[in-house]
Scaffold this motif. Structure first.
Motif, mmCIF file in Angstrom:
data_model
loop_
_atom_site.group_PDB
_atom_site.id
_atom_site.type_symbol
_atom_site.label_atom_id
_atom_site.label_comp_id
_atom_site.label_asym_id
_atom_site.label_seq_id
_atom_site.Cartn_x
_atom_site.Cartn_y
_atom_site.Cartn_z
ATOM 1 N N GLY A 118 28.558 -13.630 -25.037
ATOM 2 C CA GLY A 118 27.695 -14.783 -24.858
ATOM 3 C C GLY A 118 27.893 -15.505 -23.552
ATOM 4 O O GLY A 118 27.243 -16.521 -23.287
ATOM 5 N N SER A 120 30.098 -17.439 -22.432
ATOM 6 C CA SER A 120 30.513 -18.840 -22.470
ATOM 7 C C SER A 120 31.636 -19.065 -21.477
ATOM 8 O O SER A 120 32.337 -18.139 -21.074
ATOM 9 C CB SER A 120 30.986 -19.218 -23.872
ATOM 10 N N GLU A 126 25.475 -26.403 -24.236
ATOM 11 C CA GLU A 126 24.158 -25.806 -24.410
ATOM 12 C C GLU A 126 23.210 -26.236 -23.297
ATOM 13 O O GLU A 126 22.295 -25.524 -22.943
ATOM 14 C CB GLU A 126 23.581 -26.242 -25.769
ATOM 15 N N GLU A 131 25.470 -20.611 -23.013
ATOM 16 C CA GLU A 131 26.072 -20.226 -24.286
ATOM 17 C C GLU A 131 25.123 -19.447 -25.180
ATOM 18 O O GLU A 131 25.487 -19.075 -26.285
ATOM 19 C CB GLU A 131 26.608 -21.467 -25.008
ATOM 20 N N ARG A 132 23.920 -19.230 -24.718
ATOM 21 C CA ARG A 132 23.002 -18.439 -25.530
ATOM 22 C C ARG A 132 22.883 -17.032 -24.955
ATOM 23 O O ARG A 132 23.220 -16.770 -23.800
ATOM 24 C CB ARG A 132 21.634 -19.106 -25.592
#
Length: 496
Positions: A118, A120, A126, A131-132
């Motif tokens: 992801g 991160s 967000e 993070e997506r």
């Protein structure tokens, strides 16, 4: 920059998270980073992937974009025969680039882990979009192993090609090459039969011999063409993005879209910004430039030929001697950014007494030169170049300088033919029977044609006109806007 959007002026469509992953050459990494910055200015999150040493050598992301552009690094695995610390084509001789590709192939598993995790990390929340799951992976010609990873994770892919559309047109599809096989050197010296209109798409003999080699497997076990075709012909590669535009290369984008049966679209030229922007480019700490800059400030307007053959052109000691002889014989003022062949001191390659004889009208800088700063200088009137696409974009389309052209490999011959046809430069003749050698007298004649007389004035006028049309900054930024619209439209296309 004129025409550049920021987050507040972008469209109402949701922001994207784009992973950008160039091949390990600065001629690739720098345009990929420029594209990353432009996407970030439009409010999108960009993860730029490279190796630690390359990341450290690239220019810094501007502070205002640091929340939207992050750099993720992957350790390049060791490969027998590849020098320790080699992480780019600038770190190895040409004969070891295949080994660098083999090491690059070893990044498949780490890259998959990076995307799966992801991405991160820095920036954290967000709000910055990291993070997506990525919406897109924008990759280079070499990563034929990325598409299976993207398909498993259902992430859309696009290929970003940093060379002109002309090279892709010359290469053609795998099917077109099977229907019209090129078995001899002469086959590469004629325009391909799948281009249905008159063109300059042909190579000289010495160039053809070099381009034929990319169709053969190298030390990685795979040819460059097979890597490219494996990417281009998979449906999961939804877009092909090219660092070019229709004004620079008329008729080619529609031809390529039909030929490859998928959108082949312009990113625009990704023109450099202010002349100070390249002060932090790779190698900028290698050599002081200020003495040459002071000399340049003292020269008359449009009187100096800037000479630079790129960082990786296969220039020999003999080439340097002939080029020096030509510059001396031409009588022109010049500033020469001299990069010697690997392991050889630059000064030792120049003819004896050369710098003394040209003192006052010629300066040799044996190291890094801030190219955009030089090209923008009022004293510079022409550019003696290897015709790399990045250098052509900067000099001709960015600043309207006519060209003295000395191409070596890859797309450079195609670029030289096209620019000569447009009347904005002169190509130095080569001896095709002698492996592409050239003579100082021919260099001198080409420099004189571009820098003096009515012919030179006409080339300069055409170069400025071409800059005004092709280098229009507002239109160039609009190509990036249109690219973002396509990325929004194609990100959720049906998975085949």
């Amino acid at each position: 920059m004129a025409g550049t959007q920021d987050a507040s002026s972008s469209s109402s469509a949701p922001s994207l998270h784009v992973v950008v992953f160039p091949w390990l050459a600065f001629g690739h990494m720098i345009p990929f980073l420029e594209l990353s910055k432009r996407l970030a200015r439009r409010g999108h999150a960009v993860t730029f992937v490279s190796t630690p040493r390359n990341a450290a050598r690239l220019s810094a992301v501007p502070p205002e974009l640091s929340a939207r552009v992050r750099v993720a690094t992957l350790e390049l695995p060791a490969v027998e025969g590849l020098p320790d610390g080699a992480e780019s084509t600038a770190d190895v001789p040409p004969e070891k680039v295949g080994l660098l590709k083999a090491a690059f192939d070893g990044l498949a598993a780490p890259f998959a882990a990076l995307v799966t995790a992801g991405l991160s990390g820095r920036g954290g929340g967000e709000a910055d979009g990291f993070e997506r799951r990525p919406d897109w992976i924008i990759l280079d010609f070499a990563q034929n192993w990325v598409l299976p990873i993207a398909e498993e994770l259902k992430i859309a892919c696009a290929m970003f090609l940093i060379f002109p559309a002309a090279l892709l047109a010359f290469v053609g599809t795998k099917q077109s090459n099977e229907a019209h096989p090129r078995r001899t050197t002469e086959d590469y010296m004629a325009p391909p039969p799948w281009v249905p209109f008159p063109s300059t798409l042909s190579y000289r003999r010495h160039e053809a011999e070099a381009i034929a080699a990319v169709f053969r497997p190298n030390a990685s076990g795979v040819s460059d063409m097979d890597r490219l075709w494996q990417l281009l012909h998979r449906p999961s590669c939804r877009l092909v993005i090219d660092r070019s535009c229709p004004e620079a290369e008329p008729r080619l984008f529609s031809l390529l879209t039909d030929l490859f049966a998928k959108p082949v679209v312009p990113a625009g030229l990704l023109l450099p910004g202010d002349a100070a922007d390249d002060e932090a480019q790779p190698g900028s700490g290698d050599q002081p430039f200020e003495a040459a800059a002071r000399w340049l400030d003292e020269q008359p307007r449009r009187s100096v030929v800037y000479v630079a053959l790129g960082s990786e052109a296969p220039v020999t000691a003999g080439n340097i001697r002939e080029l020096a002889a030509g510059l001396e014989l031409s009588g022109a003022r010049f500033l020469w950014a001299l990069r010697a062949p690997r392991g050889e001191p630059a000064a030792a390659l120049l003819p004896g007494g050369f710098e003394r004889r040209v003192a006052g009208r010629g300066v040799v800088v044996a190291g890094w030169v801030p190219q955009v700063r030089v090209l923008a200088h009022a004293a510079v009137g022409a550019f003696l170049t290897h015709c790399g696409w990045g250098s052509t974009v900067e000099s001709l389309f960015g600043f309207g300088l006519p060209l003295v052209m000395l191409p070596f490999v890859s797309d450079q011959g195609l670029i030289a033919r096209a620019m000569a046809a447009r009347g904005v430069g002169v190509e130095v003749p080569r001896d095709d029977g002698g492996g592409g050698s050239f003579r100082g007298a021919d260099v001198a004649a080409a420099v004189r044609r571009v820098m003096a007389g009515e012919e030179g004035d006409e080339m300069a006028r055409r170069a400025r006109e071409l800059r005004d049309v092709v280098g229009d900054r507002v239109r160039q930024e609009r190509y990036v806007d249109e690219l973002v619209e396509l990325l929004q439209r194609y990100k959720s296309a049906h998975w085949v």
